[in-house]
Design an enzyme around this catalytic site. Sequence first.
Site, short mmCIF file in Angstrom:
data_model
loop_
_atom_site.label_atom_id
_atom_site.label_comp_id
_atom_site.label_asym_id
_atom_site.label_seq_id
_atom_site.Cartn_x
_atom_site.Cartn_y
_atom_site.Cartn_z
N LYS A 15 47.33 17.87 28.73
CA LYS A 15 47.66 18.10 27.31
C LYS A 15 48.40 16.92 26.70
O LYS A 15 48.10 16.52 25.58
CB LYS A 15 48.53 19.37 27.15
CG LYS A 15 47.90 20.64 27.67
CD LYS A 15 48.75 21.86 27.35
CE LYS A 15 50.13 21.84 28.00
NZ LYS A 15 50.11 21.85 29.48
N ARG A 120 52.47 12.53 39.44
CA ARG A 120 52.69 11.98 38.10
C ARG A 120 53.95 11.11 38.05
O ARG A 120 54.96 11.43 38.66
CB ARG A 120 52.84 13.14 37.09
CG ARG A 120 53.30 12.67 35.72
CD ARG A 120 53.02 13.65 34.63
NE ARG A 120 53.76 14.91 34.77
CZ ARG A 120 53.55 15.94 33.95
NH1 ARG A 120 52.66 15.88 32.99
NH2 ARG A 120 54.23 17.06 34.12
N ARG A 153 59.38 13.07 36.97
CA ARG A 153 60.11 14.14 36.30
C ARG A 153 60.76 15.05 37.32
O ARG A 153 60.17 15.33 38.35
CB ARG A 153 59.15 14.96 35.43
CG ARG A 153 59.00 14.44 34.02
CD ARG A 153 57.90 15.13 33.28
NE ARG A 153 57.99 16.60 33.28
CZ ARG A 153 57.23 17.38 32.53
NH1 ARG A 153 56.35 16.85 31.71
NH2 ARG A 153 57.35 18.69 32.58
N ARG A 164 56.23 26.41 38.17
CA ARG A 164 55.73 26.28 36.80
C ARG A 164 54.32 26.84 36.68
O ARG A 164 53.97 27.45 35.66
CB ARG A 164 55.77 24.81 36.36
CG ARG A 164 57.21 24.34 36.10
CD ARG A 164 57.34 22.84 36.18
NE ARG A 164 56.56 22.16 35.17
CZ ARG A 164 56.04 20.95 35.31
NH1 ARG A 164 56.19 20.30 36.44
NH2 ARG A 164 55.38 20.41 34.32
P1 AMP Z 1 56.27 20.50 29.63
O1 AMP Z 1 56.71 19.11 29.42
O2 AMP Z 1 55.39 21.01 28.54
O3 AMP Z 1 55.66 20.70 30.99
O4 AMP Z 1 57.58 21.41 29.60
C1 AMP Z 1 58.64 21.21 30.51
C2 AMP Z 1 59.55 22.42 30.53
O5 AMP Z 1 60.12 22.63 29.24
C3 AMP Z 1 58.89 23.74 30.88
O6 AMP Z 1 58.75 23.94 32.27
C4 AMP Z 1 59.86 24.73 30.23
O7 AMP Z 1 61.03 24.88 30.99
C5 AMP Z 1 60.23 24.01 28.94
N1 AMP Z 1 59.29 24.35 27.84
C6 AMP Z 1 58.44 23.49 27.20
N2 AMP Z 1 57.73 24.12 26.24
C7 AMP Z 1 58.13 25.41 26.26
C8 AMP Z 1 57.77 26.58 25.55
N3 AMP Z 1 56.82 26.54 24.58
N4 AMP Z 1 58.39 27.75 25.84
C9 AMP Z 1 59.34 27.80 26.79
N5 AMP Z 1 59.72 26.75 27.54
C10 AMP Z 1 59.14 25.56 27.28
#
Ligand code: AMP
Length: 207
Positions: A15, A120, A153, A164
């Site tokens: 994404k 990653r 990360r 996750r």
């Molecule tokens: P990402 O970078 O999209 O993988 O997001 C990293 C982390 O941020 C996730 O594992 C959640 O802890 C938090 N997070 C990101 N987007 C959301 C969302 N829409 N709702 C809840 N938590 C989020």
Amino acid sequence: MSHRILLLGAPGAGKGTQSAKLADAYDLEHVTTGDALRANKDVETEHGTPRSYMEAGELVPDPVVNEIVEQALSDADGFVLDGYPRTLEQAEFLSSITDLDAVVFLDVDEAVLVDRLTGRRVCESCGANYHVEFQPPEEPGVCDECGGDLVQREDDTEETARERLAVYEENTAPVVEHFRTEGVLETVDGEAPPEAVFERIQSVVES
Ligand code: AMP
């Protein structure tokens, strides 16, 4: 014409990579709750700070992310949404504040997702994404784009990545089904090479 695009998919589906390309190609705001939260990990909210949730691979509470998105969309003409909505409640909130022109689901097998997440690496300075095996930088640990340091990360360790993915299955897979039921979901094979994935998304967006 400006586009309002939603990209759905599990962590590691691509994404972030595809959103950045879309934002560039169509001059859109790249609205990503993950980046917004990483930049505000220690900001106190009614629900605590985002950090503890994120480090455990859990979701940050809906009101916190809804507010981020409402604000980001209020000054965006066209946008690509990445990493939101992740729960049905967020999806409902989103539909109360905007319409969407395209909803694209990047479909990737779970085994591939784990390999992508744990390999990653991200540039500390500019945010560019790499993979130690599938998309290595020219010089290990150094960003091709800006020379910044490449880091892993905190939530890309195998244990947190698996958590996750479990959180995704439980909370976010129903969001994908929701859009599928509405008849607006376009599924793209997210295991194809990035350029091919991008072309497929472009044809959805422009159709
Ligand atoms: P990402 O970078 O999209 O993988 O997001 C990293 C982390 O941020 C996730 O594992 C959640 O802890 C938090 N997070 C990101 N987007 C959301 C969302 N829409 N709702 C809840 N938590 C989020």
